[in-house]
Enzyme design. Structure first.
Site, PDB file in Angstrom:
ATOM      1  NE  ARG A   1      13.235  83.304 -73.400  1.00  0.00           N
ATOM      2  CZ  ARG A   1      13.604  82.089 -73.794  1.00  0.00           C
ATOM      3  NH1 ARG A   1      14.878  81.772 -73.842  1.00  0.00           N
ATOM      4  NH2 ARG A   1      12.713  81.193 -74.135  1.00  0.00           N
TER       5      ARG A   1
ATOM      6  CE  LYS B   1       6.003  83.863 -69.063  1.00  0.00           C
ATOM      7  NZ  LYS B   1       6.664  83.664 -70.347  1.00  0.00           N
TER       8      LYS B   1
ATOM      9  NE  ARG C   1       4.779  77.410 -76.192  1.00  0.00           N
ATOM     10  CZ  ARG C   1       5.506  78.330 -75.567  1.00  0.00           C
ATOM     11  NH1 ARG C   1       6.276  77.990 -74.554  1.00  0.00           N
ATOM     12  NH2 ARG C   1       5.479  79.594 -75.934  1.00  0.00           N
TER      13      ARG C   1
HETATM   14  P1  ATP Z   1       7.527  81.151 -73.307  1.00  0.00           P
HETATM   15  O1  ATP Z   1       7.137  81.589 -71.945  1.00  0.00           O
HETATM   16  O2  ATP Z   1       6.533  81.484 -74.356  1.00  0.00           O
HETATM   17  O3  ATP Z   1       8.008  79.747 -73.343  1.00  0.00           O
HETATM   18  P2  ATP Z   1       9.586  83.006 -73.327  1.00  0.00           P
HETATM   19  O4  ATP Z   1      10.334  82.523 -72.140  1.00  0.00           O
HETATM   20  O5  ATP Z   1      10.345  83.416 -74.506  1.00  0.00           O
HETATM   21  O6  ATP Z   1       8.688  81.906 -73.862  1.00  0.00           O
HETATM   22  P3  ATP Z   1       9.042  85.439 -72.113  1.00  0.00           P
HETATM   23  O7  ATP Z   1       9.988  86.166 -72.938  1.00  0.00           O
HETATM   24  O8  ATP Z   1       9.443  85.096 -70.714  1.00  0.00           O
HETATM   25  O9  ATP Z   1       8.587  84.136 -72.868  1.00  0.00           O
HETATM   26  O10 ATP Z   1       7.681  86.258 -72.013  1.00  0.00           O
HETATM   27  C1  ATP Z   1       6.938  86.646 -73.132  1.00  0.00           C
HETATM   28  C2  ATP Z   1       5.621  85.898 -73.171  1.00  0.00           C
HETATM   29  O11 ATP Z   1       5.002  85.918 -71.881  1.00  0.00           O
HETATM   30  C3  ATP Z   1       4.609  86.589 -74.068  1.00  0.00           C
HETATM   31  O12 ATP Z   1       4.620  86.003 -75.320  1.00  0.00           O
HETATM   32  C4  ATP Z   1       3.253  86.397 -73.380  1.00  0.00           C
HETATM   33  O13 ATP Z   1       2.629  85.216 -73.821  1.00  0.00           O
HETATM   34  C5  ATP Z   1       3.610  86.160 -71.953  1.00  0.00           C
HETATM   35  N1  ATP Z   1       3.316  87.322 -71.077  1.00  0.00           N
HETATM   36  C6  ATP Z   1       3.387  88.659 -71.320  1.00  0.00           C
HETATM   37  N2  ATP Z   1       3.088  89.375 -70.234  1.00  0.00           N
HETATM   38  C7  ATP Z   1       2.820  88.492 -69.247  1.00  0.00           C
HETATM   39  C8  ATP Z   1       2.442  88.617 -67.893  1.00  0.00           C
HETATM   40  N3  ATP Z   1       2.311  89.790 -67.275  1.00  0.00           N
HETATM   41  N4  ATP Z   1       2.241  87.466 -67.213  1.00  0.00           N
HETATM   42  C9  ATP Z   1       2.374  86.263 -67.773  1.00  0.00           C
HETATM   43  N5  ATP Z   1       2.731  86.080 -69.051  1.00  0.00           N
HETATM   44  C10 ATP Z   1       2.964  87.174 -69.785  1.00  0.00           C
END
Ligand code: ATP
Length: 318
Positions: A113, A178, A313
């Site tokens: 995102r 994650k 968070r």
């Molecule tokens: P957050 O998970 O930070 O609360 P978000 O839902 O906006 O926010 P996403 O858009 O789902 O996050 O994913 C982007 C974030 O996920 C990146 O900032 C990085 O920290 C993390 N990320 C990137 N690639 C991977 C991966 N392969 N596995 C797990 N996490 C990842």
């Protein structure tokens, strides 16, 4: 050839493929350098974990009822910038109302995102996008990304993986780290005929420390569970369940899924901080309402927060 989990000698692989042993070694070395979970033992050859072969559309399709699989437009790419971007580009040319699925072994510009990067090395994870047409406008799609997360956790449970849960609005955690991310993008007329492009990234075989990921992450391989690491089956099961759930979602929205989602909510009842741009709120995460909005209990009473550009968070200060 190596998806059986057995050892294969370089000589045997070379013979089958009609190339030299050195060529096999070079290709496998490249995979190993890219982080692919390849084991090589002197005198025995090479092996990968059972089921950890490459993606195979036929194997994915065989998990779905045949008429359903036949109605979908499928594509499997070796490499693409982003599976979501690929489907978004194609939607501008076609409007035939079909479900489209795009899978790739690698993404060179995987998206999270707010333009964030999704780390997507070759051959190890799932990078999947599904384009689903809807006719009642984007407003009815609230809750869709929560539904996708719920279906993914249910799929993982069904495939034998324990300890997965959802984190509002759209993350999948395994033992607090994650494991998967979801990105839903909407194209078309936001007031009537539109298409939801549902992107899902799942860490399956990834095991190298990825400095590009700035939060705690894990993969199914790293979780060391005794369940098959078969990406084809995982994708097939997920699609089968997702398309069935979307049929119900079209009729009834997110309401019938609230209880199941809340049962898998890893941060339920915990103190959290919600960040949206420069604003933030502290409170207790009290689950979601029937539209998928987060119910945040604050000192001033309950607030409802809708997905979009919001991040959640754990609040360690409280
Ligand atoms: P957050 O998970 O930070 O609360 P978000 O839902 O906006 O926010 P996403 O858009 O789902 O996050 O994913 C982007 C974030 O996920 C990146 O900032 C990085 O920290 C993390 N990320 C990137 N690639 C991977 C991966 N392969 N596995 C797990 N996490 C990842």
């Amino acid at each position: 050839m190596m998806s059986d989990g057995q050892f294969h000698s370089g000589e045997e692989l070379g013979r089958e493929l009609g190339v030299s042993r050195a060529a096999v070694w070079k290709a496998l070395k490249r995979l190993e350098e890219a982080g692919y979970p390849l084991q090589s033992v002197r005198g025995r050859g090479y092996r990968v974990p059972l089921g950890a072969g490459l993606l195979d559309l036929q194997a994915v399709q065989s998990v779905l009822p045949a008429p359903l699989a036949a109605g979908i437009d499928w594509q499997l790419l070796d490499s693409v910038d982003s599976t979501n971007a690929q489907l978004m580009r194609q939607l501008s040319n076609v409007g035939d109302g079909r479900v489209r699925v795009c899978l790739a072994e690698q993404q060179t510009s995987g998206k999270g995102r707010r333009g964030r990067n999704w780390v997507s090395p070759y051959g190890q994870n799932v990078y999947l996008s599904v384009a689903v047409p809807f006719s009642d406008g984007a407003q009815r799609l609230e809750g869709l990304s929560l539904l996708v997360g719920l279906v993914l956790v249910e799929t993982l449970e069904n495939c034998g993986f324990r300890g997965c849960g959802v984190k509002w609005p759209n993350d999948i955690l395994l033992n607090g780290r994650k494991l998967a991310g979801i990105l839903v993008e909407i194209a078309g007329d936001l007031t009537s005929d539109c298409v939801a492009v549902i992107g899902v990234g799942i860490n399956v075989l990834m095991k190298q420390p990825e400095s590009a990921i700035e939060q705690a992450w894990t993969s199914l391989l790293l979780s060391r569970q005794d369940a098959p690491l078969d990406r084809n089956r995982l994708v097939g099961e997920f699609l089968r369940r997702l398309l069935a759930a979307i049929d119900e979602f079209r009729l009834q929205g997110f309401a019938p899924f609230v209880d199941a989602w809340q049962q898998r909510d890893v941060w339920r009842g915990l103190p959290v901080r919600v960040q949206a741009g420069s604003s933030s709120w502290n409170g207790l995460a009290m689950g979601v309402d029937e539209r998928g909005a987060l119910r945040l209990e604050t000192a001033e009473g309950e607030m409802l927060l809708h997905g979009g550009e919001v991040s959640l968070r754990l609040n360690d200060d409280s």
